[in-house]
Design a protein around this motif. Structure first.
Motif, short mmCIF file in Angstrom:
data_model
loop_
_atom_site.label_atom_id
_atom_site.label_comp_id
_atom_site.label_asym_id
_atom_site.label_seq_id
_atom_site.Cartn_x
_atom_site.Cartn_y
_atom_site.Cartn_z
N LEU A 56 -3.14 5.90 -5.01
CA LEU A 56 -4.37 5.64 -4.26
C LEU A 56 -5.05 6.95 -3.86
CD1 LEU A 56 -3.05 2.73 -1.99
CD2 LEU A 56 -4.71 2.51 -3.85
N PHE B 16 -8.57 -1.53 -4.90
CA PHE B 16 -9.06 -0.36 -4.15
C PHE B 16 -10.08 0.41 -4.98
CE2 PHE B 16 -8.76 4.20 -3.32
CZ PHE B 16 -9.09 4.24 -1.98
N MET C 245 -8.25 -3.49 3.65
CA MET C 245 -7.27 -4.11 2.77
C MET C 245 -5.93 -4.33 3.48
SD MET C 245 -8.03 -2.07 -0.83
CE MET C 245 -6.68 -2.90 -1.69
N ILE D 206 0.84 -1.21 0.00
CA ILE D 206 0.00 0.00 0.00
C ILE D 206 0.87 1.26 0.00
CG2 ILE D 206 -1.64 1.35 1.37
CD1 ILE D 206 -2.94 -1.27 2.22
N ILE E 137 -9.36 1.04 2.84
CA ILE E 137 -7.90 0.84 2.86
C ILE E 137 -7.47 0.18 4.18
CG2 ILE E 137 -7.12 3.03 3.89
CD1 ILE E 137 -5.68 1.33 0.76
#
Length: 322
Positions: free
Chosen positions: A247, A287, A270, A240, A267
């Protein structure tokens, strides 16, 4: 992709020798060209105000006005454009807004966007040519010095107008009437080539420049920066953190407080799954899809129980008592 260079003297000569129109005619031509662009994008299921959100549309308007004033071509510096918008409608736009608007303009594939040539280097001024203008072919010959063969080869897909004897406004009005009868395609905005072209170029750079400064350069919504800050301060997995700038941009230029909350929850979810051993083939794609679904999902409204009616006094009276 072919790179064009334009000489200032050739551009100015073309502009000076072109037909002059009144301010009213130029304004009308601008309105019609914007309508034509809106219709062309609409057939691809693209909304003009999504491709040019907020102040970017003001930049588009000013450029289209100058193009029609100069018979198909314009040259300007960013400072001049910003000042013109401020002088005309008393609105301030940033250099970043201009840059994003021109990037979107280029992605429509209806305009040539290049820089003004100088003896030492480009001087920062933009040169923009309308590929749908009646003078497009003439501009290619006189300004860019392209031969008939090169024009035919490089713009085989581009049908140049030949009604040179028609007034400017009349030419553009004819184009609009012809295009307005075409059926709109029902394709998804997500899969649209123009959105992809703009998005892909920015996001490829974002992966190399995974910083807040880069997000700030292209973000047009405060929530995009806030989402970057959120990811940056959290101990998220490397999958990430390596893509935090992309993102942040992916939550969208139209993100709201509701979008931000849903993006934050997603997020977090995830990140937990990754720590538990789950592997995403593409974190950004997962996402994006998850956020799209979350925003579309309508939460169940909480039912409010109706207020109980007041019990009459006689209902509490003890009838057994004498």
């Amino acid at each position: 992709m072919t790179t064009y260079t334009a000489n200032n003297q050739r551009i100015q000569f073309f502009i000076n020798c072109s037909t002059k129109y009144s301010a009213k005619e130029i304004k009308e031509a601008k309105i019609q060209r914007l309508k034509q662009l809106e219709d062309d994008l609409g057939r691809q299921n693209i909304l003009l105000n999504e491709l040019f959100p907020s102040k970017q549309y003001l930049v588009l308007e000013q450029i289209i006005y100058w193009i029609n004033k100069n018979n198909g071509i314009c040259k300007f510096g960013t400072d001049k454009l910003i000042q013109s918008i401020h002088d005309n409608i008393d609105v301030s736009v940033s250099v970043r807004t201009v840059r994003n608007a021109i990037k979107a303009l280029k992605a429509t594939n209806q305009f040539i966007v290049t820089r003004l040539q100088s003896n030492r280097c480009n001087n920062g001024k933009y040169v923009i040519v309308d590929m749908k203008h009646a003078n497009f072919k003439e501009i290619l010959k006189e300004v860019f010095l392209l031969s008939e063969e090169k024009i035919a080869h490089q713009f085989a897909h581009q049908k140049t107008e030949k009604n040179d004897d028609k007034p400017l406004v009349q030419q553009q009005s004819t184009d609009i009437n012809q295009s307005s009868n075409l059926t709109n395609f029902k394709t998804s905005n997500i899969n649209n080539n123009i959105y992809k072209a703009v998005q892909q170029e920015i996001e490829e750079d974002a992966l190399k420049n995974n910083t807040r400064e880069y997000v700030s350069k292209f973000a047009v919504n405060d929530y995009q920066l806030k989402f970057y800050d959120l990811i940056d301060m959290m101990p998220f997995p490397i999958q990430i953190m390596d893509k935090k700038s992309v993102l942040a941009l992916r939550i969208g230029s139209d993100a709201t407080a509701k979008t931000f909350v849903k993006a934050k929850d997603l997020i977090m979810h995830m990140a937990l799954r990754i720590k538990e051993g789950y592997t995403y083939d593409n974190v950004v794609a997962a996402f994006t899809k998850g956020l799209h679904n979350a925003v579309q999902y309508k939460s169940v409204k909480t039912l409010i129980a109706p207020k109980s009616k007041a019990v009459p006094v006689f209902a509490h009276y003890n009838w057994l008592k004498s």
